[in-house]
Write a protein that holds these residues in place. Structure first.
Motif, PDB file in Angstrom:
ATOM      1  N   VAL A  63       0.689  -1.120  -0.071  1.00  0.00           N
ATOM      2  CA  VAL A  63      -0.029  -0.105   0.124  1.00  0.00           C
ATOM      3  C   VAL A  63       0.721   1.140   0.063  1.00  0.00           C
ATOM      4  CG1 VAL A  63      -1.779   1.226   1.322  1.00  0.00           C
ATOM      5  CG2 VAL A  63      -1.973  -1.037   1.084  1.00  0.00           C
ATOM      6  N   ARG A  89      -2.898  -3.759  -7.183  1.00  0.00           N
ATOM      7  CA  ARG A  89      -3.569  -2.712  -6.680  1.00  0.00           C
ATOM      8  C   ARG A  89      -3.762  -1.647  -7.580  1.00  0.00           C
ATOM      9  NH1 ARG A  89      -1.316   1.289  -3.050  1.00  0.00           N
ATOM     10  NH2 ARG A  89      -2.916   2.218  -1.740  1.00  0.00           N
ATOM     11  N   GLN A 183      -3.392  -5.008   7.756  1.00  0.00           N
ATOM     12  CA  GLN A 183      -2.601  -4.227   6.925  1.00  0.00           C
ATOM     13  C   GLN A 183      -2.134  -2.809   7.752  1.00  0.00           C
ATOM     14  OE1 GLN A 183      -5.575  -5.323   5.959  1.00  0.00           O
ATOM     15  NE2 GLN A 183      -5.914  -4.676   3.901  1.00  0.00           N
ATOM     16  N   CYS A 265      -6.706   9.675   2.614  1.00  0.00           N
ATOM     17  CA  CYS A 265      -7.080   8.692   3.486  1.00  0.00           C
ATOM     18  C   CYS A 265      -6.527   8.608   4.654  1.00  0.00           C
ATOM     19  CB  CYS A 265      -6.548   7.573   2.627  1.00  0.00           C
ATOM     20  SG  CYS A 265      -6.425   5.745   3.742  1.00  0.00           S
ATOM     21  N   ARG A 267      -6.798   6.997   7.497  1.00  0.00           N
ATOM     22  CA  ARG A 267      -6.132   5.844   8.241  1.00  0.00           C
ATOM     23  C   ARG A 267      -4.574   5.495   7.924  1.00  0.00           C
ATOM     24  NH1 ARG A 267      -6.805   5.172  11.959  1.00  0.00           N
ATOM     25  NH2 ARG A 267      -4.418   4.851  12.093  1.00  0.00           N
ATOM     26  N   VAL A 346     -15.284  -0.988   2.519  1.00  0.00           N
ATOM     27  CA  VAL A 346     -13.895  -1.067   1.895  1.00  0.00           C
ATOM     28  C   VAL A 346     -13.008  -0.902   3.164  1.00  0.00           C
ATOM     29  CG1 VAL A 346     -12.755  -0.411  -0.174  1.00  0.00           C
ATOM     30  CG2 VAL A 346     -15.096   0.363   0.236  1.00  0.00           C
ATOM     31  N   GLY A 347     -11.503  -0.868   2.669  1.00  0.00           N
ATOM     32  CA  GLY A 347     -10.433  -1.081   3.841  1.00  0.00           C
ATOM     33  C   GLY A 347     -10.523  -0.056   5.078  1.00  0.00           C
ATOM     34  N   GLY A 348     -10.064   1.214   4.825  1.00  0.00           N
ATOM     35  CA  GLY A 348     -10.020   2.187   5.863  1.00  0.00           C
ATOM     36  C   GLY A 348     -10.466   3.269   5.703  1.00  0.00           C
ATOM     37  N   SER A 349     -10.884   3.644   4.593  1.00  0.00           N
ATOM     38  CA  SER A 349     -11.434   5.136   4.470  1.00  0.00           C
ATOM     39  C   SER A 349     -12.356   5.211   3.220  1.00  0.00           C
ATOM     40  CB  SER A 349     -10.131   5.986   4.143  1.00  0.00           C
ATOM     41  OG  SER A 349      -9.665   5.968   2.531  1.00  0.00           O
ATOM     42  N   ARG A 350     -12.493   4.294   2.320  1.00  0.00           N
ATOM     43  CA  ARG A 350     -13.398   4.360   1.276  1.00  0.00           C
ATOM     44  C   ARG A 350     -14.779   3.996   1.721  1.00  0.00           C
ATOM     45  NH1 ARG A 350      -9.747   2.538  -4.139  1.00  0.00           N
ATOM     46  NH2 ARG A 350      -8.426   4.426  -3.649  1.00  0.00           N
ATOM     47  N   PHE A 372     -10.236  -2.564   8.448  1.00  0.00           N
ATOM     48  CA  PHE A 372      -9.323  -2.494   9.460  1.00  0.00           C
ATOM     49  C   PHE A 372      -9.020  -1.204  10.081  1.00  0.00           C
ATOM     50  CE2 PHE A 372      -7.469  -2.151   5.114  1.00  0.00           C
ATOM     51  CZ  PHE A 372      -7.300  -0.882   5.255  1.00  0.00           C
ATOM     52  N   LEU A 483     -14.349  -1.456  -4.863  1.00  0.00           N
ATOM     53  CA  LEU A 483     -13.900  -0.053  -4.682  1.00  0.00           C
ATOM     54  C   LEU A 483     -12.361  -0.155  -4.233  1.00  0.00           C
ATOM     55  CD1 LEU A 483     -16.799   2.055  -3.292  1.00  0.00           C
ATOM     56  CD2 LEU A 483     -15.837   1.951  -5.586  1.00  0.00           C
ATOM     57  N   HIS A 484     -11.691  -1.273  -4.573  1.00  0.00           N
ATOM     58  CA  HIS A 484     -10.357  -1.200  -4.146  1.00  0.00           C
ATOM     59  C   HIS A 484      -9.751  -0.918  -5.557  1.00  0.00           C
ATOM     60  CE1 HIS A 484     -10.523  -3.200  -0.005  1.00  0.00           C
ATOM     61  NE2 HIS A 484     -11.618  -3.419  -0.379  1.00  0.00           N
TER      62      HIS A 484
HETATM   63 FE1  CFM Z   1      -6.359   4.204   2.628  1.00  0.00          FE
HETATM   64 FE2  CFM Z   1      -6.425   2.992   0.296  1.00  0.00          FE
HETATM   65 FE3  CFM Z   1      -8.298   2.811   1.986  1.00  0.00          FE
HETATM   66 FE4  CFM Z   1      -5.768   1.583   2.359  1.00  0.00          FE
HETATM   67 FE5  CFM Z   1      -6.143  -0.571   1.008  1.00  0.00          FE
HETATM   68 FE6  CFM Z   1      -6.739   0.670  -1.422  1.00  0.00          FE
HETATM   69 FE7  CFM Z   1      -8.557   0.582   0.744  1.00  0.00          FE
HETATM   70 MO1  CFM Z   1      -7.624  -1.529  -0.902  1.00  0.00          MO
HETATM   71  S1  CFM Z   1      -4.585   2.973   1.665  1.00  0.00           S
HETATM   72  S2  CFM Z   1      -7.391   2.497   3.893  1.00  0.00           S
HETATM   73  S3  CFM Z   1      -4.941  -0.279   2.826  1.00  0.00           S
HETATM   74  S4  CFM Z   1      -7.845   4.291   0.684  1.00  0.00           S
HETATM   75  S5  CFM Z   1      -5.353  -0.964  -0.847  1.00  0.00           S
HETATM   76  S6  CFM Z   1      -5.999   2.755  -1.803  1.00  0.00           S
HETATM   77  S7  CFM Z   1      -8.446   0.321  -1.616  1.00  0.00           S
HETATM   78  S8  CFM Z   1      -7.920  -1.523   1.513  1.00  0.00           S
HETATM   79  S9  CFM Z   1      -9.989   1.616   1.845  1.00  0.00           S
END
Ligand code: CFM
Length: 537
Positions: A63, A89, A183, A265, A267, A346-350, A372, A483-484
């Motif tokens: 990342v 990615r 992660q 982002c 996070r 989605v992961g930590g911001s989307r 996360f 959305l990743h």
């Molecule tokens: Fe930030 Fe990301 Fe995200 Fe991320 Fe990710 Fe990603 Fe994500 Mo997949 S850095 S937290 S660790 S915005 S790879 S570009 S899409 S989980 S929501």
């Protein structure tokens, strides 16, 4: 489309009691009347439960470091970790000097059994020598995978020796997959070393152009940062560096010259944002370049920060022109999407950022969450002092920075800062929960069982998440939008991105393929029973 506590309880009741106790803390129904709704986050997933999380190595090498194009990123470990983090990615990059863009390569020490038994340090040193020989990169990174930590290879010593042998910075990241619960740990590890070794390593004392900014936490997935930069540059900003989408060692080392840091982002990069403020006196502004409203608001907040009349006027001019151009395009897609509902996980911001864009095309997000993220990404940064540090968090070294004697300069006076903070999110993030409607569900570290249960309960029209659950969802008859990776599409950020997103979501709904799928609940009888001699059972 509100969910009742009873309905939620019925889902949780299906768990064994210990699991139920754990998962209950990770889920809540938004209720604005309650003063502080607390969620548990950034804790271990229950062993045996399948969720979408990745590992610390993924967060560090995949990342944060991965998008830096003029560095060669070496994965020290068996080949699988390197292979599966190779170009998956979609963090795009182009370079004026094509010999200094290494993103298409996968470089690994390809550890074998004998390296695990006798140690992999010699092999790592040899790979670094080869990399210098073949590529002459500006910088090299070495990321550790699980077995490296288990056998005790000292990658920092190998990196230091190679650095003095070749005169090229070689950065070692102890981001073994098990270093954290997800992660997220890897983001922190990467942030620390970039701050310690790269940012500020440049000679520049002043940025070359007007309104110099860094864009943090923007990874150029599907070309997102190119679309954002197009607009920023037209307004008159100088983008010193992007961390780390289409970014480079060359840019990053002078990132200390920016007058403002933007955080997309939160996070993955709030550590660097905070450290830059302490070390150089540069505040950070939480932005959201996803969605038309998010984009416009972010641009206006930036202009307000600099407070220059000409900049404010130019911002309004560009906004007016762009919005007028894209509104009719969005309108046609809105006709297809209007009134529908979405899950956004989605992961930590989307999980948060895309809710505004969904709303702009008429789609309400009824369930959202992060794989996360930490409590502050849900509840806002004011909860940070109350977050318990457990053994897993203590595993990650905290970097303590102080004001740089030569370069620290308050960019804004404390009084002005207080005044601005009333108007714009300076050095603050309010989190996801505040913007969600009452009755919607917020879930941390959603798992596959809950995915199916919530789909059955709420029957969303679209589910935005990633490759790990996409096909399970589609087999249930629900369009799934990644959305990743953006499903080979993008950009989705900025003005043009909003149009692309509206088009792709509409295509998901309009596809005739859904007519050929029968979701399981339409195929199964709602009641089953048997007739015996005593009657109906
Ligand atoms: Fe930030 Fe990301 Fe995200 Fe991320 Fe990710 Fe990603 Fe994500 Mo997949 S850095 S937290 S660790 S915005 S790879 S570009 S899409 S989980 S929501």
């Amino acid at each position: 489309m509100a969910v009742t506590e009873k309905e939620l309880q019925e889902i949780l009741d299906q768990y064994p009691s210990k699991v139920q106790k754990n998962r209950t803390k990770h889920i809540f129904i938004k209720d604005g009347a309650e003063s502080a709704q607390v969620i548990e986050a950034n804790t271990r997933t229950i062993p045996g439960i399948i969720t979408n999380r990745g590992c610390a190595y993924a967060g560090c090498k995949g990342v944060v470091l991965g998008p830096l194009k003029d560095m060669v990123h070496i994965t020290h470990g068996p080949i699988g970790c390197g292979y599966y983090s190779w170009s998956t990615r979609r963090n795009k990059a182009k370079s004026d000097d094509p010999t200094q863009n290494f993103l298409n390569y996968c470089v690994s020490t390809d550890m074998q059994e004998s390296d695990i038994v006798f140690g992999g340090e010699k092999k790592l040193a040899k790979v670094i020598d080869e990399v210098v020989d073949i590529f002459h990169p500006n910088c090299i990174t070495v990321s550790a995978t699980c077995p490296v930590g288990l056998i005790g290879d000292d990658i920092s010593a190998v990196a230091r020796a190679a650095e003095s042998r070749h005169g090229v910075p070689v950065l070692a990241f102890s981001c073994e997959g098990y270093k954290g619960v997800s992660q997220s740990a890897g983001h922190h590890i990467a942030n620390n070393i970039l701050m310690e070794r790269v940012i500020g390593a440049g000679e520049a004392e002043k940025a070359a152009g007007k309104y110099p900014i860094n864009i943090l936490g923007e990874y150029n997935i599907g070309g997102d940062s190119w679309e954002v930069e197009r607009v920023l540059k037209e307004i008159g900003y100088t983008v010193v560096s992007v961390m780390t989408g289409d970014g480079s060692y060359e840019e990053l080392k002078n990132a200390h010259t920016a007058e403002l840091n933007l955080v997309q982002c939160h996070r993955s990069i709030n550590y660097i944002a905070d450290m830059l403020e302490t070390k150089y006196g540069t505040p950070w502004l939480k932005v959201n370049f996803i969605g038309i409203q998010g984009m416009c608001e972010s641009l206006r907040n930036m202009a307000l920060y600099f407070g220059d009349e000409a900049l404010i006027a130019k911002t309004e001019e560009v906004i007016a022109r762009e919005v007028a151009r894209i509104e009719p395009l969005i309108e046609q897609y809105k006709k297809i999407c209007d009134g529908k509902t979405a899950f956004c996980f989605v992961g930590g911001s989307r999980g948060h950022h895309y809710q505004g864009l969904f709303a702009e095309i008429g789609i309400e997000t009824v369930l959202a969450g992060y794989e996360f993220a930490h409590r502050d990404d849900y509840e806002g940064r004011q909860v940070i002092p109350t977050i318990k540090t457990d053994a897993d968090t203590k595993n990650i070294p905290e970097l303590h920075v102080s004001a740089d004697e030569q370069r620290f300069r308050l960019k804004v006076s404390p009084e002005k800062m207080e005044e601005l903070k009333q108007k714009i999110p300076l050095s603050d993030y309010a989190g996801m929960a505040v913007t969600m409607k009452d009755g919607s569900i917020i879930v941390d570290d959603l798992n596959h069982f809950e995915t199916e249960e919530f789909i059955k309960l709420l029957k969303p029209d679209i589910f935005a998440s990633g490759i790990k659950d996409k096909y399970v969802i589609q087999k249930m008859g629900i369009p799934a939008k990644q959305l990743h990776s953006y499903d080979y599409s993008g950009p989705y950020a900025g003005f043009n991105g909003a149009v692309n997103f509206a088009r792709d979501v509409s295509m998901g709904f309009a596809s005739p393929s859904w007519n050929y799928i029968v979701p399981p609940w339409q195929d199964e009888p709602l009641l089953t029973g048997t007739v015996t001699e005593e009657g109906v059972a």
